[in-house]
Design a protein around this motif. Structure first.
Motif, short mmCIF file in Angstrom:
data_model
loop_
_atom_site.label_atom_id
_atom_site.label_comp_id
_atom_site.label_asym_id
_atom_site.label_seq_id
_atom_site.Cartn_x
_atom_site.Cartn_y
_atom_site.Cartn_z
N ILE A 47 0.83 -1.20 0.00
CA ILE A 47 0.00 0.00 0.00
C ILE A 47 0.86 1.24 0.00
CG2 ILE A 47 -1.98 -1.08 1.14
CD1 ILE A 47 -0.96 0.18 3.79
N SER A 48 0.26 2.33 -0.39
CA SER A 48 0.88 3.65 -0.30
C SER A 48 0.15 4.37 0.82
CB SER A 48 0.72 4.39 -1.62
OG SER A 48 1.22 5.69 -1.51
N LEU A 49 0.89 4.88 1.78
CA LEU A 49 0.33 5.49 2.97
C LEU A 49 0.85 6.91 3.10
CD1 LEU A 49 -1.23 4.80 5.66
CD2 LEU A 49 0.97 4.16 6.60
N ALA A 57 4.54 10.19 0.62
CA ALA A 57 3.88 8.94 0.96
C ALA A 57 4.97 7.88 1.10
CB ALA A 57 2.89 8.54 -0.13
N ILE A 58 4.59 6.79 1.75
CA ILE A 58 5.50 5.65 1.85
C ILE A 58 4.80 4.44 1.26
CG2 ILE A 58 6.71 6.52 3.88
CD1 ILE A 58 5.05 4.41 5.50
N ALA A 59 5.57 3.55 0.69
CA ALA A 59 5.06 2.26 0.26
C ALA A 59 5.38 1.27 1.38
CB ALA A 59 5.71 1.82 -1.04
N ALA A 60 4.40 0.45 1.73
CA ALA A 60 4.60 -0.47 2.84
C ALA A 60 3.76 -1.72 2.64
CB ALA A 60 4.22 0.21 4.15
N ASP A 61 4.16 -2.78 3.30
CA ASP A 61 3.39 -4.00 3.33
C ASP A 61 2.19 -3.78 4.25
OD1 ASP A 61 3.24 -7.09 3.00
OD2 ASP A 61 3.14 -6.74 5.16
#
Length: 115
Positions: free
Chosen positions: A79-81, A89-93
């Motif tokens: 996801i992008s949060l 934004a950050i990409a994360a599991d």
């Protein structure tokens, strides 16, 4: 992904994490929480509750660690949060985010209405 701030009462909020292509299902969310009434705060209320402006809200680092509910469709995805500032934004599991936030996972969204 979207982070939605929901108000249960004047001083009681929560975060709802939804896939970007879905919307909060108010009946499902009310049933999950066992309440009859929920609302979204206005921009000033959202900032007061989280420390962030709308469009930048994230449960990480919010001024109050409100409970988090994550829609079940986020599991197993990247996801992008939002990161607290416009354009960041950050990409994360999603599973790691859900675990880190001790989020409740449930079916709380509906498909985006078509126009």
């Amino acid at each position: 992904m979207k982070t939605i701030v929901v108000r249960r009462s004047a001083d009681d909020h929560l975060f709802v994490l939804t896939p970007g292509d879905r919307v909060v299902s108010w009946p499902k969310l009310r049933a999950l929480l066992g309440v009859q009434r929920l609302s979204m705060p206005d921009a000033a209320g959202a900032r007061a509750a989280t420390g962030y402006e709308r469009g930048t809200i994230t449960p990480f680092g919010a001024s109050t660690a409100w409970p988090v509910i994550a829609d079940e469709r986020l599991r197993g995805r990247e996801i992008s949060l939002g990161a607290g500032e416009r354009g960041l934004a950050i990409a994360a599991d999603a599973d790691a985010v859900i675990a880190a936030l001790d989020a409740t996972v449930a079916d709380v969204t509906d498909p985006q209405p078509t126009r």
